[in-house]
Write a protein that holds these residues in place. Structure first.
Motif, PDB file in Angstrom:
ATOM      1  N   TRP A  57      10.935   3.201  -2.109  1.00 15.19           N
ATOM      2  CA  TRP A  57      11.113   3.121  -0.161  1.00 15.19           C
ATOM      3  C   TRP A  57      12.501   1.984  -0.579  1.00 15.19           C
ATOM      4  CZ3 TRP A  57      11.520  -2.141   1.443  1.00 15.19           C
ATOM      5  CH2 TRP A  57      11.526  -3.148   0.543  1.00 15.19           C
ATOM      6  N   SER A  58      12.758   2.049   1.097  1.00 15.11           N
ATOM      7  CA  SER A  58      14.304   1.631   1.018  1.00 15.11           C
ATOM      8  C   SER A  58      13.752   1.274   2.840  1.00 15.11           C
ATOM      9  CB  SER A  58      14.706   2.920   1.317  1.00 15.11           C
ATOM     10  OG  SER A  58      16.008   2.703   1.436  1.00 15.11           O
ATOM     11  N   VAL A  59      14.989  -0.023   3.108  1.00 17.77           N
ATOM     12  CA  VAL A  59      14.251  -0.667   4.787  1.00 17.77           C
ATOM     13  C   VAL A  59      14.887   0.039   5.317  1.00 17.77           C
ATOM     14  CG1 VAL A  59      14.917  -2.736   3.876  1.00 17.77           C
ATOM     15  CG2 VAL A  59      16.834  -1.795   3.894  1.00 17.77           C
ATOM     16  N   SER A  60      15.526   1.430   4.708  1.00 13.55           N
ATOM     17  CA  SER A  60      16.451   2.469   6.367  1.00 13.55           C
ATOM     18  C   SER A  60      15.602   3.631   6.558  1.00 13.55           C
ATOM     19  CB  SER A  60      17.609   2.280   6.335  1.00 13.55           C
ATOM     20  OG  SER A  60      17.620   3.576   4.560  1.00 13.55           O
ATOM     21  N   CYS A  61      13.721   3.165   5.284  1.00 15.26           N
ATOM     22  CA  CYS A  61      13.046   4.576   5.575  1.00 15.26           C
ATOM     23  C   CYS A  61      11.565   4.840   6.634  1.00 15.26           C
ATOM     24  CB  CYS A  61      12.415   4.594   4.441  1.00 15.26           C
ATOM     25  SG  CYS A  61      11.270   5.685   4.002  1.00 15.26           S
ATOM     26  N   GLY A  62      11.847   5.093   7.430  1.00 17.23           N
ATOM     27  CA  GLY A  62      10.629   4.790   8.141  1.00 17.23           C
ATOM     28  C   GLY A  62       9.676   5.289   7.683  1.00 17.23           C
ATOM     29  N   LEU A  63       9.159   6.119   7.269  1.00 20.35           N
ATOM     30  CA  LEU A  63       8.105   6.681   6.622  1.00 20.35           C
ATOM     31  C   LEU A  63       7.333   6.033   5.584  1.00 20.35           C
ATOM     32  CD1 LEU A  63       8.833  11.151   5.524  1.00 20.35           C
ATOM     33  CD2 LEU A  63       7.498   9.528   7.504  1.00 20.35           C
ATOM     34  N   CYS A  64       8.613   4.971   4.942  1.00 18.90           N
ATOM     35  CA  CYS A  64       8.508   3.881   3.926  1.00 18.90           C
ATOM     36  C   CYS A  64       7.680   2.678   4.572  1.00 18.90           C
ATOM     37  CB  CYS A  64       9.466   3.439   3.051  1.00 18.90           C
ATOM     38  SG  CYS A  64      10.612   4.229   2.125  1.00 18.90           S
ATOM     39  N   LYS A  65       8.229   2.326   5.811  1.00 16.94           N
ATOM     40  CA  LYS A  65       7.935   1.661   6.248  1.00 16.94           C
ATOM     41  C   LYS A  65       5.973   2.083   6.833  1.00 16.94           C
ATOM     42  CE  LYS A  65      12.372   0.232   8.184  1.00 16.94           C
ATOM     43  NZ  LYS A  65      12.859   0.351   9.364  1.00 16.94           N
ATOM     44  N   GLU A  66       5.709   3.527   7.290  1.00 19.11           N
ATOM     45  CA  GLU A  66       4.228   4.011   7.617  1.00 19.11           C
ATOM     46  C   GLU A  66       3.412   3.811   7.024  1.00 19.11           C
ATOM     47  OE1 GLU A  66       4.667   7.790  10.122  1.00 19.11           O
ATOM     48  OE2 GLU A  66       6.223   7.010  10.972  1.00 19.11           O
ATOM     49  N   ALA A  67       3.798   4.102   5.651  1.00 16.08           N
ATOM     50  CA  ALA A  67       2.925   4.086   4.105  1.00 16.08           C
ATOM     51  C   ALA A  67       3.185   3.103   3.453  1.00 16.08           C
ATOM     52  CB  ALA A  67       3.375   5.525   2.975  1.00 16.08           C
ATOM     53  N   MET A  68       3.477   1.775   4.370  1.00 12.02           N
ATOM     54  CA  MET A  68       3.762   0.523   3.427  1.00 12.02           C
ATOM     55  C   MET A  68       1.753  -0.176   3.192  1.00 12.02           C
ATOM     56  SD  MET A  68       4.944  -0.491   0.956  1.00 12.02           S
ATOM     57  CE  MET A  68       6.995  -0.027   1.694  1.00 12.02           C
ATOM     58  N   PRO A  69       1.626  -0.104   4.844  1.00 12.19           N
ATOM     59  CA  PRO A  69      -0.074  -0.633   4.933  1.00 12.19           C
ATOM     60  C   PRO A  69      -1.026   0.318   3.560  1.00 12.19           C
ATOM     61  CG  PRO A  69       0.658  -0.419   6.848  1.00 12.19           C
ATOM     62  CD  PRO A  69       1.977  -0.253   6.078  1.00 12.19           C
ATOM     63  N   ASP A  70      -0.896   1.383   3.474  1.00 11.08           N
ATOM     64  CA  ASP A  70      -1.340   2.452   2.650  1.00 11.08           C
ATOM     65  C   ASP A  70      -1.664   1.787   0.955  1.00 11.08           C
ATOM     66  OD1 ASP A  70      -2.985   4.777   5.023  1.00 11.08           O
ATOM     67  OD2 ASP A  70      -1.249   5.160   4.559  1.00 11.08           O
ATOM     68  N   VAL A  71      -0.089   2.183   0.898  1.00 14.08           N
ATOM     69  CA  VAL A  71       0.413   1.509  -1.302  1.00 14.08           C
ATOM     70  C   VAL A  71      -0.054   0.690  -0.981  1.00 14.08           C
ATOM     71  CG1 VAL A  71       2.027   0.820  -2.155  1.00 14.08           C
ATOM     72  CG2 VAL A  71       2.103   2.855  -0.692  1.00 14.08           C
ATOM     73  N   ASN A  72       0.094  -1.052  -0.761  1.00 15.19           N
ATOM     74  CA  ASN A  72      -0.683  -2.456   0.132  1.00 15.19           C
ATOM     75  C   ASN A  72      -2.239  -2.171   0.006  1.00 15.19           C
ATOM     76  OD1 ASN A  72       1.798  -3.426   0.523  1.00 15.19           O
ATOM     77  ND2 ASN A  72       1.756  -3.892   2.255  1.00 15.19           N
ATOM     78  N   GLU A  73      -2.738  -1.058   0.492  1.00 13.30           N
ATOM     79  CA  GLU A  73      -4.415  -1.349   0.580  1.00 13.30           C
ATOM     80  C   GLU A  73      -4.349  -1.206  -0.655  1.00 13.30           C
ATOM     81  OE1 GLU A  73      -7.937   2.681   2.002  1.00 13.30           O
ATOM     82  OE2 GLU A  73      -6.841   0.698   3.672  1.00 13.30           O
ATOM     83  N   LEU A  74      -3.891  -0.060  -1.492  1.00 12.49           N
ATOM     84  CA  LEU A  74      -4.141   0.603  -2.814  1.00 12.49           C
ATOM     85  C   LEU A  74      -3.978  -0.707  -4.226  1.00 12.49           C
ATOM     86  CD1 LEU A  74      -2.567   3.788  -3.579  1.00 12.49           C
ATOM     87  CD2 LEU A  74      -5.149   3.614  -3.196  1.00 12.49           C
ATOM     88  N   ARG A  75      -2.852  -1.434  -3.797  1.00 11.49           N
ATOM     89  CA  ARG A  75      -2.428  -2.744  -4.689  1.00 11.49           C
ATOM     90  C   ARG A  75      -4.214  -3.508  -4.428  1.00 11.49           C
ATOM     91  NH1 ARG A  75       0.879  -5.592  -1.237  1.00 11.49           N
ATOM     92  NH2 ARG A  75      -0.763  -5.985  -0.497  1.00 11.49           N
ATOM     93  N   ASP A  76      -4.596  -3.676  -3.313  1.00  9.85           N
ATOM     94  CA  ASP A  76      -5.416  -4.782  -2.892  1.00  9.85           C
ATOM     95  C   ASP A  76      -6.670  -4.006  -3.402  1.00  9.85           C
ATOM     96  OD1 ASP A  76      -3.509  -6.463  -2.115  1.00  9.85           O
ATOM     97  OD2 ASP A  76      -3.910  -6.102   0.170  1.00  9.85           O
ATOM     98  N   GLU A  77      -7.605  -2.911  -3.327  1.00  9.84           N
ATOM     99  CA  GLU A  77      -8.602  -2.444  -3.563  1.00  9.84           C
ATOM    100  C   GLU A  77      -8.574  -2.271  -5.615  1.00  9.84           C
ATOM    101  OE1 GLU A  77     -11.447   2.023  -2.744  1.00  9.84           O
ATOM    102  OE2 GLU A  77      -9.066   1.264  -1.771  1.00  9.84           O
ATOM    103  N   TYR A  78      -7.534  -1.419  -5.781  1.00 10.56           N
ATOM    104  CA  TYR A  78      -7.460  -1.097  -6.991  1.00 10.56           C
ATOM    105  C   TYR A  78      -6.499  -3.106  -8.013  1.00 10.56           C
ATOM    106  CZ  TYR A  78      -8.725   2.780  -6.462  1.00 10.56           C
ATOM    107  OH  TYR A  78      -9.085   4.637  -5.501  1.00 10.56           O
ATOM    108  N   GLU A  79      -6.905  -3.862  -7.691  1.00  8.78           N
ATOM    109  CA  GLU A  79      -6.153  -5.259  -8.498  1.00  8.78           C
ATOM    110  C   GLU A  79      -6.590  -5.161  -9.347  1.00  8.78           C
ATOM    111  OE1 GLU A  79      -5.790  -9.595  -7.052  1.00  8.78           O
ATOM    112  OE2 GLU A  79      -7.149  -8.754  -5.602  1.00  8.78           O
ATOM    113  N   ASP A  80      -7.699  -5.129  -9.955  1.00  9.55           N
ATOM    114  CA  ASP A  80      -8.637  -5.481 -11.593  1.00  9.55           C
ATOM    115  C   ASP A  80      -7.813  -4.050 -12.649  1.00  9.55           C
ATOM    116  OD1 ASP A  80      -9.008  -7.308 -10.463  1.00  9.55           O
ATOM    117  OD2 ASP A  80     -11.255  -6.801  -9.994  1.00  9.55           O
ATOM    118  N   ASP A  81      -7.720  -2.796 -11.651  1.00  9.60           N
ATOM    119  CA  ASP A  81      -7.459  -2.067 -12.644  1.00  9.60           C
ATOM    120  C   ASP A  81      -5.467  -1.354 -12.527  1.00  9.60           C
ATOM    121  OD1 ASP A  81     -10.365  -1.539 -13.285  1.00  9.60           O
ATOM    122  OD2 ASP A  81     -10.800  -1.153 -11.598  1.00  9.60           O
TER     123      ASP A  81
END
Length: 152
Positions: free
Chosen positions: A37-61
């Motif tokens: 990702w990059s601080v200047s990337c709008g798509l990255c900012k939009e996708a970050m909640p989805d990435v965080n959701e994956l991180r949290d949902e699959y935390e054990d795996d």
């Protein structure tokens, strides 16, 4: 990178935020998602909640590592990177790739970009762009399910 290639070493970071990890920390127990990702990337900012959701949902795996890939000189300010990490709840380790060392090792040209490695450290899926989180989740589930079957 080509499918089934080994994860590169995570060497050469300008800095690490949220703790440093090495390849040997990631290979063996869990699959790994590495996202660029990059601080200047709008798509990255939009996708970050989805990435965080994956991180949290699959935390054990699943291990999750963020790689900040600057796209211009303006993206090199550490305070801006740190503030965006806080503002977008990026709590996973962040490899700050100011010199594109990991970017080059991955042969990555895109942000956002997602690399899924199995627990042996082999690349199993790559995708780039802001859409396609459903596909990323499907591929991730496939890799995680394969890993679980091998343990039985």
């Amino acid at each position: 990178m080509k499918l089934r290639e080994q994860m590169p070493e995570l060497d050469g970071a300008a800095a690490w935020l949220n703790g440093e990890v090495k390849k040997e920390d990631l290979v063996g127990e869990k699959a790994t998602l590495i996202h660029f990702w990059s601080v200047s990337c709008g798509l990255c900012k939009e996708a970050m909640p989805d990435v965080n959701e994956l991180r949290d949902e699959y935390e054990d795996d699943l291990n999750v590592v963020a790689v900040h890939m600057p796209r211009s000189e303006n993206d090199l300010d550490m305070s801006v990177i740190e503030q965006m990490a806080i503002g977008h709840d990026i709590t996973q380790p962040i490899y700050v790739d100011s010199e594109h060392k990991l970017t080059d090792a991955f042969e990555n040209k895109y942000v956002p970009a997602y690399y899924v490695f199995d627990k042996e450290g082999k690349l199993r899926h790559f995708q780039a762009g802001g859409s396609g989180m459903d596909m990323l989740r499907k591929r991730l589930n496939r890799v995680l399910n394969e890993g679980n079957k091998q343990e039985v």
